[in-house]
Design an enzyme around this catalytic site. Structure first.
Site, PDB file in Angstrom:
ATOM      1  N   CYS A  59       0.839  -1.204   0.000  1.00 11.25           N
ATOM      2  CA  CYS A  59       0.000   0.000   0.000  1.00 11.25           C
ATOM      3  C   CYS A  59       0.872   1.250   0.000  1.00 11.25           C
ATOM      4  O   CYS A  59       1.683   1.443   0.913  1.00 11.25           O
ATOM      5  CB  CYS A  59      -0.919   0.014   1.211  1.00 11.25           C
ATOM      6  SG  CYS A  59      -1.987   1.469   1.282  1.00 11.25           S
ATOM      7  N   GLU A  83      -8.082  -2.403  -9.734  1.00  9.99           N
ATOM      8  CA  GLU A  83      -8.836  -1.243 -10.195  1.00  9.99           C
ATOM      9  C   GLU A  83      -9.775  -1.576 -11.353  1.00  9.99           C
ATOM     10  O   GLU A  83     -10.926  -1.136 -11.381  1.00  9.99           O
ATOM     11  CB  GLU A  83      -7.873  -0.124 -10.612  1.00  9.99           C
ATOM     12  CG  GLU A  83      -7.105   0.507  -9.459  1.00  9.99           C
ATOM     13  CD  GLU A  83      -7.960   1.406  -8.588  1.00  9.99           C
ATOM     14  OE1 GLU A  83      -9.068   1.784  -9.038  1.00  9.99           O
ATOM     15  OE2 GLU A  83      -7.541   1.733  -7.471  1.00  9.99           O
TER      16      GLU A  83
END
Length: 328
Positions: free
Chosen positions: A83, A208
């Site tokens: 992340c 995504e």
């Protein structure tokens, strides 16, 4: 992808070809301390397998405590070392632990020594390939049973601006004995085939792109990625149909409304470009209900202008070559 891979969405992706799925990234300390948080953020069912439960952490003992809670319900406990967001910098976890490799090693070692399910790790690459390879080898030696490699550096956050480095992923795959998954540049099923061939990876992840098109792994693609040869392969499926399926799954497996709202916005993005007034209605709706959302989708379809998904028959065999995972 925090908040975007909850149980209903995972089950939707599984219906359309994802052969494994990750939970959203869970904060190990909050998860271990707060029972109400656990009950809202982590739900599963017997069909929700194989399942990676994904944690962020910077304390080996707290991470182990959280992992022990989910151990009976998953196939891997995953540590997110990838992340790159500001919240990860502030909290000292995710990709910002790349600055503290001894801590990374201790997190993996402690889980590996004390869990009966395998440990996996999701990483980003360093600017220098030799640093990436040393990092991946360290994880393997510390006890990781699988490594997922996002082929971008910590600073390359924009996936549309920075192409993932498949050569770096291939180098990691060649250097390790454990399975390696490839992450990055997966927009449709042809990319899955190309990535597997280029990297030699044991599977691919998509994040995504799945938010707009949860049917990616079944060979469906949005108009943005339609090829000339797909013109006659209109599937009869579009994002609105997927939203209806998703809402029915949410009724079966309740989750917080903020997650539902986020998915509806993403999956109906192309429709909202044609009918922005309906998007504004959704934005103004402070309290959602399934009845209201179903009615909104029906009104969109009645208005017309929806964008169909396309299907390329030539691409439909690629998922058998490796693991196709919903990495949200």
């Amino acid at each position: 992808m925090v908040d975007n891979s909850e149980l209903p969405f995972r089950m939707l992706c599984r219906r359309y070809g994802a052969t494994a799925a990750y939970t959203p990234m869970l904060h190990s300390r909050i998860f271990s301390e707060n029972e109400k948080h656990r009950s809202m953020e982590f739900t599963t069912c017997k069909e929700d397998r194989p399942l990676f439960v994904q944690f962020c952490a910077n304390d080996p003992d707290i991470l182990l405590q959280a992992a022990k809670i989910v151990e009976p319900y998953c196939d891997y406990v995953d540590i997110n070392f990838g992340c790159p967001q500001r919240i990860a910098r502030r909290g000292n976890y995710g990709a910002f632990l790349m600055d503290n490799l001894p801590l990374v090693k201790s997190l993996v070692q402690n889980l590996s020594a004390n869990l009966y399910v395998p440990v996996s790790c999701k990483i980003r690459i360093f600017p220098r390939l030799e640093d990436t390879l040393a990092y991946a080898k360290m994880l393997e030696e510390a006890g990781a049973s699988l490594v997922a490699v996002h082929g971008r550096t910590r600073d390359e956050k924009d996936g549309k601006k920075f192409r993932a480095d498949w050569d770096a992923i291939k180098a990691v795959k060649d250097a390790l004995r454990i399975p390696v998954l490839a992450n990055g540049n997966i927009r449709h099923l042809d990319d899955v085939k190309d990535c597997l061939e280029h990297t030699g990876a044991d599977g691919v992840l998509s994040a995504e792109t799945l938010l707009e098109n949860p049917a990616l792994f079944a060979g469906f693609r949005t108009k943005e990625w339609k090829e000339d040869g797909d013109e006659d392969e209109v599937s009869g499926l579009d994002q609105a149909d997927l939203v209806i399926e998703y809402l029915k799954l949410c009724e079966q497996y309740p989750v917080p409304w903020r997650m539902v709202r986020s998915h509806v916005h993403k999956m109906l993005g192309d429709w909202f470009k044609v009918h922005p007034e309906v998007r504004e209605e959704l934005n103004k709706q402070s309290k959602l209900t399934f009845e209201w959302l179903h009615d909104m989708v029906k009104r969109l379809k009645d208005l017309g202008g929806g964008i169909p998904l396309y299907r390329n028959k030539d691409a439909l065999q690629t998922t058998s070559n490796g693991l196709a995972a919903s990495n949200a």
